[in-house]
Design an enzyme around this catalytic site. Sequence first.
Site, short mmCIF file in Angstrom:
data_model
loop_
_atom_site.label_atom_id
_atom_site.label_comp_id
_atom_site.label_asym_id
_atom_site.label_seq_id
_atom_site.Cartn_x
_atom_site.Cartn_y
_atom_site.Cartn_z
N GLU A 212 0.59 -1.23 -0.28
CA GLU A 212 -0.22 0.07 0.26
C GLU A 212 0.58 1.22 0.20
O GLU A 212 0.12 2.40 -0.34
CB GLU A 212 -1.22 -0.16 0.99
CG GLU A 212 -2.10 1.01 0.73
CD GLU A 212 -3.23 -0.16 1.84
OE1 GLU A 212 -2.54 -0.68 3.19
OE2 GLU A 212 -4.25 0.70 2.48
N GLU B 206 2.38 1.74 -3.34
CA GLU B 206 0.82 2.36 -3.74
C GLU B 206 0.94 4.05 -4.04
O GLU B 206 0.54 4.55 -4.95
CB GLU B 206 -0.04 1.65 -3.98
CG GLU B 206 -1.68 2.16 -4.71
CD GLU B 206 -2.49 1.49 -4.68
OE1 GLU B 206 -2.95 -0.59 -3.90
OE2 GLU B 206 -3.50 1.67 -5.16
N CYS C 210 -7.97 -1.92 3.79
CA CYS C 210 -8.09 -3.20 4.87
C CYS C 210 -9.86 -3.95 5.53
O CYS C 210 -9.12 -3.97 5.89
CB CYS C 210 -7.24 -3.25 5.92
SG CYS C 210 -6.26 -1.57 6.10
N SER D 151 -7.29 1.96 -2.73
CA SER D 151 -6.19 1.61 -2.51
C SER D 151 -6.14 -0.22 -3.40
O SER D 151 -6.89 -0.83 -2.43
CB SER D 151 -5.14 1.59 -1.24
OG SER D 151 -4.28 -0.12 -1.48
N LYS E 79 -15.81 -9.81 7.30
CA LYS E 79 -14.61 -10.30 7.08
C LYS E 79 -14.85 -12.22 6.48
O LYS E 79 -14.09 -12.42 5.49
CB LYS E 79 -13.23 -10.90 7.88
CG LYS E 79 -13.06 -9.61 8.10
CD LYS E 79 -11.27 -9.08 7.70
CE LYS E 79 -11.11 -8.50 7.22
NZ LYS E 79 -10.00 -7.85 6.95
N GLU F 258 -15.89 -10.98 3.45
CA GLU F 258 -14.77 -10.43 1.91
C GLU F 258 -14.09 -12.18 1.59
O GLU F 258 -13.73 -12.62 0.64
CB GLU F 258 -13.86 -9.67 2.87
CG GLU F 258 -12.48 -9.66 2.46
CD GLU F 258 -11.76 -8.49 2.85
OE1 GLU F 258 -11.52 -9.12 4.42
OE2 GLU F 258 -10.75 -8.04 2.86
N GLU G 53 -13.85 -12.93 -6.12
CA GLU G 53 -12.72 -12.63 -6.98
C GLU G 53 -11.57 -12.79 -5.79
O GLU G 53 -10.45 -13.04 -6.22
CB GLU G 53 -12.81 -10.90 -6.83
CG GLU G 53 -12.73 -10.24 -5.76
CD GLU G 53 -14.16 -9.36 -5.33
OE1 GLU G 53 -15.26 -10.13 -6.14
OE2 GLU G 53 -14.49 -8.14 -4.96
N CYS H 187 -10.89 -1.89 14.20
CA CYS H 187 -10.89 -3.42 14.49
C CYS H 187 -11.37 -3.18 15.72
O CYS H 187 -12.37 -4.61 16.09
CB CYS H 187 -10.08 -4.26 13.98
SG CYS H 187 -9.34 -3.07 11.74
#
Lengths: 157, 625
Positions: free
Chosen positions: B308, B311, B335, B355, B394, B397, B402, B552
């Site tokens: 990241e 990037e 994230c 990102s 999560k 996710e 994908e 989190c």
Amino acid sequence: MLTLEKNSLSEEIEELVSLYGENRGSLLEILGAIEKKYGYISEFAQQEVARLLNIHPVEVYSFISFFSFLHSKPQGRNMVRMCKTIACNMKGADNISAVIEKELGIKFGETTKNRRVTLEYTNCLGMCDCAPAMLVNGKIYTNLDVEKAIKIINELK
Amino acid sequence: MTESDNIRVPVSQQPHSVIKSKKENGIGGLVSIQINEKAVMVPLGTTILEACRKNQIHIPTLCHHEDLCLAGLCRICVVDVEGMKTLQAACSFPITSPLKIHTSTPMVRKARRHIIDLILSEHCGECYSCIRNGNCELQALAKEYGVDGYRFGHVEQPRYSVDRSSVSVIRDLNKCILCRRCIRTCIDLQEVGVLEAIDRGDKTHIGTFLDKPLADVICINCGQCTNRCPTAALSTNDPSDEIWEAIDNPNKHVVIQTAPSPRAAIGEEFGVAPGKSFTGELNSALKRIGFDKVFDTNFTADLTIIEEGTELLNRLKKVLVNCDTSVKLPQFTSCSPGWIKFIEHFYPEYLDYLSTAKSPQQMFGAVIKTFYAKETGINPDDIVTVALMPCSAKKFECNRPEMNSSGYKDVDFGLTTREMATMIKEAGIYLPEMPKTGFDDPFGEASGAGLIFGATGGVMEAALRTVYELVTGREVPFKNLNIEPCRGFDGIKQASVKLENCVNEYSFLEGIDLKFLVAHGTANAKKVMQMLKRGELNDVHFVEIMACPGGCLGGGGQPIPTSAEIRRKRAQAIYEEEASLPIRKSHENPYVKYIYQKFLTEGPCGKLSHKLLHTHYTKRGRFIS
Ligand code: SF4
Ligand code: SF4
Ligand code: SF4
Ligand code: FES
Ligand code: FES
């Protein structure tokens, strides 16, 4: 729904929003106007109202579900609302309701297959002195008996 | 009207704010009241509930939650206020005049018992088959008030079918007591707006738009509602049966990664006060349960920082040197899967700002089923990857279509802290008594930078430590590497560091004030997006967003209850653990260096990285069909 219909509905709702004000307080007027024109407030219309008032679609749905006079599913062409409160009840409203159900072949809360009539209960209509009473398409009928009620129902288009 | 003017909460529901006197001791500052004959002074505007709590007088509550606006719905908190005709709800009664309050008169006790009995008469559920058994506010109240039967009857048959459509959150309305905490959580705290009260009278229930299944409406899976529901009406979708099955299958190689936030909170599930990390103990417990390898998510958190951060530098270069207008700044972190779904629904036209780096969880899955499989010679088909996360999003996710860049489902199961605690208990283990052991190699070494991902501002702090050093060749100019402006629980934090004496490669950044912004909770994310829309973030370079309040550590899968104080303690545990670590910068993690030498040989943001460690997003929009 066709895109074209959607757009014209959006425009209509936009007009209603600018007419009644772009805030939560105008929900009743806006939804009432849509209900009056279409007989119900579609999924799409609810989301458009939410978008334009900047609230969540579920809040619009919650609001509609609170009011007996607002619907989120298509209703019959005629809306029959039978009073279920105590004065009417004591004058035999129950019996009339049962006969109407039989005549139309549906229960209260349902719509006939051909979409001619939707049956609903309502609370006191303020007509206790000439009970039993019912409300048909916004018009009040009082001092009902079975024959009178059936006649009114059968005359509905 | 702008979006921000549109406050949902009616005035009557907003926290009562009485104009408070500047000086506490001045006129109108303090009010003297009597609680149960005891004289006390409280600041004007304090609620009766707060006043009682400060004076160690317990008042039961159900609809009240300190993270949420006042509701005054359930009336379980009633007290007797002298001079008032009826009992008053302590949670929503602000003290503005001298009052005499009685909290345990016969009338009060009787009223509370009535309320409990009435709630129970509509509650369908049996505690011993219930996920909240032992940690349910209704159950606790019934015990507190000595309920020994159903005075007003009891619902025997469930009235609603359980909504299991969502991979993250399960709704069982039969256990709902209509306290409306979930509504206030979803609409006010998170501003997602999934849940509302539908219908009225005895038909009232908590529903979604047109009562659709949760999976079909715009839920970001943050699970904040499951954290605040007093009963088991809202819970997370528990995959532990499938995980046990994998563990018990000798042909499966079951690997678990543990994130820092669950480690800092799981003790609470075992009765330990918040504020202590159980990383070492957890490692032993997981081994004893039967996981073949226990790895540290912080390893891929370090990897995330490298990817990241690179990037970000690439973007800066493209913008500043190549004047490429198609590249978007500020770069937003990616994230938090709740945040990702939030932006996909509500701001789909801004996905280019995100990102492309995957979250540490997903990077881990991809690395395990490729690099690790190759190094160890295990068939990826036989590897089962489990992720211990503080987060219910999560689960969504890892089930995204994908997320299979390894050729397999990268992460098989997302497991929350609460679910993990149950598995540990089921295995007969009392976590606090376990010996401390380390993580397994090769992904056991992680830097403190990865660890602080758990608290809001952590990703930013970790990224800055690396980016600043890459650019200038020096450590970040903050004492002990602690970038204080990133820390704390303010909704939106903004700060900057000046980049001076840059190394040659990054001379284009010379003299630039690297501006960053940190926000947590999607309500704050919404504010940030509005700032972006208004063009107020034009000079900002990097934005960290976490969907959950507190980051989190306040995730939807964390132990119940949650409060600002508990979240503060968890953060403290995380920062303490990190301060003691030998390596505190992601780029100094030797295994990160190793993986770039051996496997991702084209370096950060190279071709293989792009395939395995980066992802793309979906324009979802907000139309519910
Ligand atoms: S929700 Fe609470 S009271 Fe209801 S069955 Fe579960 S543990 Fe018992
Ligand atoms: S999981 Fe989050 S978005 Fe979904 S209903 Fe609960 S609070 Fe709302
Ligand atoms: S689902 Fe839970 S939080 Fe929501 S109203 Fe019901 S009991 Fe309260
Ligand atoms: S009870 Fe029917 S009109 Fe009043
Ligand atoms: S806790 Fe006070 S009314 Fe519910």
